[in-house]
Design a protein around this motif. Structure first.
Motif, PDB file in Angstrom:
ATOM      1  N   LYS A  99     -38.648  21.629  17.807  1.00  0.00           N
ATOM      2  CA  LYS A  99     -38.399  20.691  16.705  1.00  0.00           C
ATOM      3  C   LYS A  99     -39.378  19.518  16.729  1.00  0.00           C
ATOM      4  CE  LYS A  99     -34.599  18.364  17.009  1.00  0.00           C
ATOM      5  NZ  LYS A  99     -33.143  18.072  17.052  1.00  0.00           N
ATOM      6  N   ASN A 100     -39.848  19.154  17.925  1.00  0.00           N
ATOM      7  CA  ASN A 100     -40.639  17.930  18.069  1.00  0.00           C
ATOM      8  C   ASN A 100     -42.133  18.152  18.292  1.00  0.00           C
ATOM      9  OD1 ASN A 100     -38.501  15.915  17.869  1.00  0.00           O
ATOM     10  ND2 ASN A 100     -37.739  16.781  19.776  1.00  0.00           N
ATOM     11  N   ILE A 101     -42.588  19.407  18.250  1.00  0.00           N
ATOM     12  CA  ILE A 101     -44.022  19.652  18.411  1.00  0.00           C
ATOM     13  C   ILE A 101     -44.583  20.259  17.131  1.00  0.00           C
ATOM     14  CG2 ILE A 101     -43.923  19.955  20.911  1.00  0.00           C
ATOM     15  CD1 ILE A 101     -43.980  22.932  20.534  1.00  0.00           C
ATOM     16  N   GLU A 102     -45.871  20.064  16.939  1.00  0.00           N
ATOM     17  CA  GLU A 102     -46.538  20.641  15.773  1.00  0.00           C
ATOM     18  C   GLU A 102     -46.911  22.082  16.096  1.00  0.00           C
ATOM     19  OE1 GLU A 102     -50.476  19.858  12.970  1.00  0.00           O
ATOM     20  OE2 GLU A 102     -49.793  18.306  14.360  1.00  0.00           O
ATOM     21  N   LEU A 103     -46.322  23.006  15.355  1.00  0.00           N
ATOM     22  CA  LEU A 103     -46.553  24.421  15.634  1.00  0.00           C
ATOM     23  C   LEU A 103     -47.940  24.839  15.154  1.00  0.00           C
ATOM     24  CD1 LEU A 103     -43.103  25.945  14.601  1.00  0.00           C
ATOM     25  CD2 LEU A 103     -43.885  25.338  16.879  1.00  0.00           C
ATOM     26  N   PRO A 104     -48.680  25.587  15.981  1.00  0.00           N
ATOM     27  CA  PRO A 104     -49.998  26.068  15.552  1.00  0.00           C
ATOM     28  C   PRO A 104     -49.865  27.199  14.537  1.00  0.00           C
ATOM     29  CG  PRO A 104     -49.439  26.970  17.701  1.00  0.00           C
ATOM     30  CD  PRO A 104     -48.338  26.017  17.348  1.00  0.00           C
ATOM     31  N   LYS A 105     -50.971  27.531  13.893  1.00  0.00           N
ATOM     32  CA  LYS A 105     -50.980  28.687  12.994  1.00  0.00           C
ATOM     33  C   LYS A 105     -51.231  29.942  13.826  1.00  0.00           C
ATOM     34  CE  LYS A 105     -52.530  26.251   8.851  1.00  0.00           C
ATOM     35  NZ  LYS A 105     -53.569  26.150   7.798  1.00  0.00           N
ATOM     36  N   PHE A 106     -50.390  30.949  13.624  1.00  0.00           N
ATOM     37  CA  PHE A 106     -50.492  32.172  14.417  1.00  0.00           C
ATOM     38  C   PHE A 106     -51.208  33.254  13.622  1.00  0.00           C
ATOM     39  CE2 PHE A 106     -46.472  30.066  15.684  1.00  0.00           C
ATOM     40  CZ  PHE A 106     -46.830  29.734  16.983  1.00  0.00           C
ATOM     41  N   GLU A 107     -52.145  33.930  14.299  1.00  0.00           N
ATOM     42  CA  GLU A 107     -52.879  35.018  13.653  1.00  0.00           C
ATOM     43  C   GLU A 107     -52.008  36.259  13.502  1.00  0.00           C
ATOM     44  OE1 GLU A 107     -55.933  34.974  12.398  1.00  0.00           O
ATOM     45  OE2 GLU A 107     -56.263  32.872  12.936  1.00  0.00           O
ATOM     46  N   ASN A 108     -51.079  36.455  14.453  1.00  0.00           N
ATOM     47  CA  ASN A 108     -50.223  37.641  14.416  1.00  0.00           C
ATOM     48  C   ASN A 108     -48.937  37.354  15.198  1.00  0.00           C
ATOM     49  OD1 ASN A 108     -50.874  38.121  17.288  1.00  0.00           O
ATOM     50  ND2 ASN A 108     -52.876  38.748  16.483  1.00  0.00           N
ATOM     51  N   GLU A 109     -48.041  38.336  15.195  1.00  0.00           N
ATOM     52  CA  GLU A 109     -46.744  38.181  15.862  1.00  0.00           C
ATOM     53  C   GLU A 109     -46.888  38.056  17.376  1.00  0.00           C
ATOM     54  OE1 GLU A 109     -43.481  37.761  14.977  1.00  0.00           O
ATOM     55  OE2 GLU A 109     -44.385  37.310  13.045  1.00  0.00           O
ATOM     56  N   ASN A 110     -47.899  38.732  17.943  1.00  0.00           N
ATOM     57  CA  ASN A 110     -48.109  38.654  19.394  1.00  0.00           C
ATOM     58  C   ASN A 110     -48.454  37.232  19.829  1.00  0.00           C
ATOM     59  OD1 ASN A 110     -47.569  41.351  19.837  1.00  0.00           O
ATOM     60  ND2 ASN A 110     -49.707  41.982  19.654  1.00  0.00           N
ATOM     61  N   GLU A 111     -49.297  36.564  19.038  1.00  0.00           N
ATOM     62  CA  GLU A 111     -49.646  35.168  19.337  1.00  0.00           C
ATOM     63  C   GLU A 111     -48.412  34.280  19.259  1.00  0.00           C
ATOM     64  OE1 GLU A 111     -52.768  33.329  17.179  1.00  0.00           O
ATOM     65  OE2 GLU A 111     -54.319  34.694  17.897  1.00  0.00           O
ATOM     66  N   LYS A 112     -47.608  34.499  18.231  1.00  0.00           N
ATOM     67  CA  LYS A 112     -46.387  33.706  18.046  1.00  0.00           C
ATOM     68  C   LYS A 112     -45.428  33.919  19.211  1.00  0.00           C
ATOM     69  CE  LYS A 112     -42.642  32.866  14.739  1.00  0.00           C
ATOM     70  NZ  LYS A 112     -42.055  33.259  13.434  1.00  0.00           N
ATOM     71  N   LYS A 113     -45.278  35.179  19.618  1.00  0.00           N
ATOM     72  CA  LYS A 113     -44.374  35.505  20.722  1.00  0.00           C
ATOM     73  C   LYS A 113     -44.859  34.877  22.029  1.00  0.00           C
ATOM     74  CE  LYS A 113     -42.110  39.423  22.979  1.00  0.00           C
ATOM     75  NZ  LYS A 113     -42.023  40.904  23.069  1.00  0.00           N
ATOM     76  N   ALA A 114     -46.176  34.933  22.275  1.00  0.00           N
ATOM     77  CA  ALA A 114     -46.739  34.351  23.500  1.00  0.00           C
ATOM     78  C   ALA A 114     -46.516  32.842  23.533  1.00  0.00           C
ATOM     79  CB  ALA A 114     -48.231  34.668  23.588  1.00  0.00           C
ATOM     80  N   PHE A 115     -46.674  32.196  22.377  1.00  0.00           N
ATOM     81  CA  PHE A 115     -46.453  30.746  22.294  1.00  0.00           C
ATOM     82  C   PHE A 115     -44.988  30.415  22.571  1.00  0.00           C
ATOM     83  CE2 PHE A 115     -45.157  27.040  19.779  1.00  0.00           C
ATOM     84  CZ  PHE A 115     -46.016  26.081  20.283  1.00  0.00           C
ATOM     85  N   GLN A 116     -44.083  31.171  21.979  1.00  0.00           N
ATOM     86  CA  GLN A 116     -42.651  30.932  22.180  1.00  0.00           C
ATOM     87  C   GLN A 116     -42.263  31.113  23.643  1.00  0.00           C
ATOM     88  OE1 GLN A 116     -41.158  33.760  19.290  1.00  0.00           O
ATOM     89  NE2 GLN A 116     -40.837  32.181  17.743  1.00  0.00           N
ATOM     90  N   GLU A 117     -42.869  32.090  24.307  1.00  0.00           N
ATOM     91  CA  GLU A 117     -42.588  32.315  25.729  1.00  0.00           C
ATOM     92  C   GLU A 117     -43.079  31.144  26.578  1.00  0.00           C
ATOM     93  OE1 GLU A 117     -44.322  36.084  26.640  1.00  0.00           O
ATOM     94  OE2 GLU A 117     -42.660  37.236  25.766  1.00  0.00           O
ATOM     95  N   GLN A 118     -44.232  30.572  26.199  1.00  0.00           N
ATOM     96  CA  GLN A 118     -44.752  29.403  26.912  1.00  0.00           C
ATOM     97  C   GLN A 118     -43.802  28.215  26.779  1.00  0.00           C
ATOM     98  OE1 GLN A 118     -48.670  28.756  25.271  1.00  0.00           O
ATOM     99  NE2 GLN A 118     -49.673  29.891  26.906  1.00  0.00           N
TER     100      GLN A 118
END
Length: 400
Positions: free
Chosen positions: A298-317
C-alpha cells in the motif's frame, strides 16, 4: 532447516473435549432463544411449547448448543494463549460421553533472547570515492542526453540506442507478433546472446535468436542512435538546482555518504536480528506477515511489470521482506518487555529526528491529538531496544 519447538510455533492445533451433558444443559437455553422467533402453526409467535420446538428443530438446536459451548471454551483458551487470529473449527467427532473438537488458531509465539554478549557480527562501513561521485554525475548527464541518429554505414557501438523491428516465431516458423522495440546496447544490461549477435551490425542488418524450445526472435535494425551528453560545467549544475559544479559534486557526495550510512546500518541491524533468530528460531504468525505485506504494498510505488513472472518475483521479494520485518519486531518487542524499556517525549523527539521528520515537535503534538501517540511511543521503544542490542553484541568494523 532448524526444528522449531512447539512453544515457539505460531500455528496451534488443539483438541478440546466437551461433555455431552454440557451440550444438553445448553440446549434448553438455545431452545428458549428459538422460541422467540420461530413460527409454528397453531401457536402465536413466541408462544410455542419448548418441548415442541425441541422436537421440530432438534438438529439446529443441538448444533447451536455445541457452537455456544465451543465459544465458551475458546474464551477460556484466550486467557492461556495470546490468540491473534480467528479460531477455526477443523473437525468435530463424538464418542459415548464427549465431543472432541479440533481447533486451529495463531498466537504470538514464545520468543527467546540469547545472551547478546556472545553474538559476534560485522559492520561494514562503505566509503564514497571520487569514482562513485563521477559515476553518479555520469548517470545524471545521461538523463539530460540528446539522441542523434548515426550514419547508416556505422557499426553498433557500446551504449548505442537501437530501434529494431522484433518478430516472434513459434517452433513451426509461424509469425506470432511484430513490433518496434528500443534496445540499449550495454554489455552489463543486455541479454548476452542478443548482445553478441549485434556485434558489428549496421542499419538494415537482421539477427536471429533461437531458443531451446524451438521458438525464435528476429531483430531487424531500423535505426541506431547515439547519446550526446551535456557538457559538465556550472551551467549543467545549475540545470540540476546547484549553484555551480563544485557545489553539485559536494552535495552529491553528501547524499551518497548518507545512503552508504543507511545501507551500512540496515545490513548491520539485519545481521544482528538474523544471528538472534538463528539461535532461537520461531514461527512468525502468518496473520502478522500478511498484514505487514499489505502495508508495504500500500505504501510503495509499484513498478511496471513486463510479464506475470516479473510481478510474481516482485511480490515474493516484498513478502520475504514482510516476513523478516515481523521477526525483527517480535524479537525487539520481547527485549522491550524483558528490559522494561520506556521512553519520554524527549527521546521520542530524538527518534523522530533520526527517522528524518522535518518538524519532530509538530509531528509529536499531532500524534497526541490523532490518537497515534501510543503507537509512536512503541516504535521509539523498539528503536531504543535496538540501540541497546547494538551496544551489547560484539561488533567487528570493516571499512570497504
Amino acid at each position: 532447516m532448524a526444528v522449531i519447538p512447539e512453544e515457539r510455533k505460531a500455528l496451534k492445533e488443539l483438541k478440546i473435549e466437551i461433555e455431552k451433558n454440557k451440550i444438553l444443559e445448553n440446549e434448553d437455553k438455545v431452545a428458549l432463544e428459538f422460541q422467540k422467533f420461530v413460527e409454528i402453526p397453531g401457536f402465536r409467535k413466541g408462544k410455542a411449547p419448548i418441548s415442541l420446538i425441541k422436537q421440530k428443530y432438534s438438529s439446529a438446536i443441538k448444533e447451536e448448543a455445541l457452537k455456544s459451548v465451543i465459544k465458551e471454551k475458546i474464551k477460556e483458551l484466550k486467557k492461556e494463549y495470546e490468540i491473534i487470529s480467528d479460531v477455526e473449527v477443523k473437525d468435530i467427532s463424538e464418542s459415548n460421553d464427549i465431543y472432541e473438537v479440533l481447533i486451529e488458531f495463531e498466537v504470538i509465539p514464545n520468543v527467546e533472547i540469547p545472551d547478546l554478549a556472545n553474538i559476534e557480527v560485522e559492520k561494514k562501513i562503505y566509503k564514497v570515492s571520487d569514482i562513485d561521485v563521477a559515476e553518479y554525475i555520469e548517470e545524471l548527464r545521461k538523463e539530460f542526453a540528446q539522441e542523434e541518429k548515426v550514419e547508416e554505414n556505422r557499426e553498433i557501438q557500446e551504449d548505442d540506442i537501437i530501434l529494431a523491428q522484433m518478430e516472434d516465431y513459434d517452433k513451426d516458423g509461424n509469425l506470432l507478433s511484430r513490433e518496434e522495440v528500443y534496445i540499449e546496447y550495454m554489455k552489463d544490461e543486455l541479454d548476452e546472446r542478443l548482445y553478441s549477435a549485434l556485434i558489428n551490425k549496421k542499419v538494415g542488418d537482421s539477427v536471429e535468436i533461437k531458443f531451446d524450445d524451438g521458438t525464435k526472435q528476429v531483430f531487424k535494425i531500423i535505426e541506431i542512435r547515439v547519446r550526446k551528453l551535456p557538457e559538465l560545467n556550472d551551467e549543467f549544475a545549475q540545470m540540476n538546482g546547484y549553484l555551480d559544479l563544485e557545489e553539485m559534486k559536494q552535495k552529491i557526495r553528501e547524499q551518497l555518504e548518507n545512503e552508504a550510512k543507511i545501507r551500512s546500518e540496515f545490513e548491520y541491524e539485519s545481521q544482528i536480528i538474523d544471528k538472534i533468530y538463528e539461535i532461537y528460531p520461531f514461527e512468525p504468525p502468518r496473520k502478522l506477515v500478511i498484514n505487514a505485506y499489505q502495508d508495504l504494498i500500500k505504501n510503495i510505488e509499484l513498478p511496471k511489470f513486463e510479464n506475470e513472472n516479473e510481478k510474481k518475483a516482485f511480490q515474493e521479494q516484498v513478502l520475504n521482506f514482510a516476513y523478516k520485518s515481523v521477526i525483527r519486531d517480535l524479537i525487539l518487542k520481547k527485549i522491550v518487555k524483558e528490559r522494561n524499556v520506556e521512553v519520554n517525549d524527549d527521546e521520542i523527539l530524538e527518534y523522530l529526528k533520526m527517522r528524518g521528520e522535518e518538524n519532530p515537535q509538530e509531528y509529536l503534538n499531532k500524534s497526541k491529538v490523532r490518537g497515534q501517540y501510543e503507537s509512536l511511543k512503541e516504535a521509539a521503544k523498539i528503536n531504543k531496544a535496538l540501540d541497546y542490542v547494538k551496544s551489547v553484541v560484539k561488533t567487528k568494523v570493516i571499512v570497504e
